[in-house]
Design a protein around this motif. Structure first.
Motif, PDB file in Angstrom:
ATOM      1  N   PHE A   1       0.862  -1.182   0.000  1.00 27.68           N
ATOM      2  CA  PHE A   1       0.000   0.000   0.000  1.00 27.68           C
ATOM      3  C   PHE A   1       0.895   1.228   0.000  1.00 27.68           C
ATOM      4  O   PHE A   1       1.662   1.457   0.932  1.00 27.68           O
ATOM      5  N   GLY A   2       0.806   2.008  -1.063  1.00 26.22           N
ATOM      6  CA  GLY A   2       1.658   3.179  -1.203  1.00 26.22           C
ATOM      7  C   GLY A   2       2.683   3.023  -2.307  1.00 26.22           C
ATOM      8  O   GLY A   2       3.544   3.889  -2.473  1.00 26.22           O
TER       9      GLY A   2
ATOM     10  N   ARG B   1      -1.674   7.164   4.968  1.00 27.24           N
ATOM     11  CA  ARG B   1      -1.063   5.861   5.243  1.00 27.24           C
ATOM     12  C   ARG B   1      -0.276   5.858   6.547  1.00 27.24           C
ATOM     13  O   ARG B   1       0.074   4.790   7.061  1.00 27.24           O
TER      14      ARG B   1
ATOM     15  N   LYS C   1       5.085  -0.593   8.458  1.00 21.73           N
ATOM     16  CA  LYS C   1       5.337   0.627   7.694  1.00 21.73           C
ATOM     17  C   LYS C   1       6.832   0.894   7.516  1.00 21.73           C
ATOM     18  O   LYS C   1       7.610   0.741   8.452  1.00 21.73           O
TER      19      LYS C   1
ATOM     20  N   VAL D   1       3.297   0.471   3.104  1.00 29.97           N
ATOM     21  CA  VAL D   1       2.707  -0.387   4.127  1.00 29.97           C
ATOM     22  C   VAL D   1       2.493  -1.794   3.566  1.00 29.97           C
ATOM     23  O   VAL D   1       1.890  -1.961   2.506  1.00 29.97           O
TER      24      VAL D   1
END
Length: 209
Positions: free
Chosen positions: A60-61, A70, A105, A116
Motif C-alpha cells: 500500500f503506497g 497511510r 510501515k 505499508v
C-alpha cells in the motif's frame, strides 16, 4: 494497545477466548484484564477510484496513493470502490476491493507517507463483494455523506460491520513484499496530487510486490 487489540480480534473472530486466557494475556502484557475488552481495532476505511495501489502483492503506497493518510495509526485497512465514473470505469464501484490486517510501515524518501505491507492481505481485484450488502450502515456513511476516508468515530454497528469484513482476510497470506528490501522507482501516481511531481527515489516496495 494496537498490537494487543489486533491479537484479541484474531482470537475473537475464530470463536472467542475464555476469561482465564484473557487474564494470562493481560498479565503477560502487564495491563488490567478488562482493558483488553475495551480496545477497539482502529480500522481505516477509504474510497478509491482505481486499482494498482496497493500492488497485487500487498504494498500500500507503491504509487503513493492516499499519501499521509497511510501514516495514521490503524490496525487494519479496508479499501472500497467509490461510486463515481472513474470507479465505475475501472469495475470497482461499490465493492469491497481489498483488506489488509497487521500493518508494517517503511518510510520511503520522496513519498508523502510510508509504504505499508500487512500480515494478512486479500485483494479482490474487480470482483469484490458488495460493500452496501456487507456493511449497510458503513456504506451509507461513506457514500451518503461523500466521505473519502474514516477511522475514528465509528458507531458500534459500523465497527461491527467493518470487523465482519476483516474476518474474510483472517487466514489470508502476508504481503509478498514482507521482509524484502528492494530498489523501487516512484512512478507517476494515478491519484491526483497537489503541485508535486514524481521522482526517482529509493523504497522497499517494487511495482510488482
Amino acid at each position: 494497545m494496537g498490537e494487543l487489540g489486533l491479537w484479541f480480534w484474531k482470537l475473537r473472530s475464530i470463536g472467542g477466548i475464555g476469561l482465564t486466557y484473557l487474564r494470562r494475556l493481560a498479565s503477560h502484557r502487564q495491563i488490567q484484564p478488562f482493558s483488553v475488552l475495551s480496545h477497539r481495532m482502529n480500522i481505516l476505511v477509504y474510497k478509491r477510484t482505481h486499482t494498482g495501489d496497493p500492488s497485487p502483492g500487498g504494498c500500500f503506497g507503491v504509487h503513493d496513493c492516499m499519501g499521509a493518510i497511510r501514516d495514521r495509526g490503524f490496525d487494519a485497512v479496508i479499501g472500497v470502490g467509490g461510486m463515481g465514473l472513474e470507479a465505475m470505469a475501472n469495475g470497482i464501484a461499490g465493492q469491497v476491493n481489498w483488506i489488509g490486517i497487521g500493518p508494517h510501515k517503511t518510510h520511503a524518501h520522496g513519498k508523502r507517507g510510508p509504504e505499508v505491507t500487512f500480515d494478512h492481505f486479500l485483494d479482490f481485484g474487480d470482483g469484490g463483494p458488495s460493500f452496501e450488502q456487507m456493511a449497510p450502515a458503513l456504506a451509507k456513511r461513506m457514500y451518503g455523506h461523500n466521505v473519502r476516508s474514516v477511522m475514528q468515530g465509528l458507531t458500534e454497528v459500523e465497527q461491527g460491520e467493518a470487523e465482519r469484513i476483516l474476518a474474510m482476510a483472517k487466514n489470508a497470506p502476508p504481503s509478498a513484499a514482507r521482509g524484502k528490501a528492494v530498489q523501487t522507482r516512484v512512478t507517476r501516481s494515478r491519484c491526483k496530487r497537489r503541485s508535486r511531481k514524481s521522482s526517482n527515489e529509493s523504497g522497499n516496495c517494487s511495482e510488482r510486490c
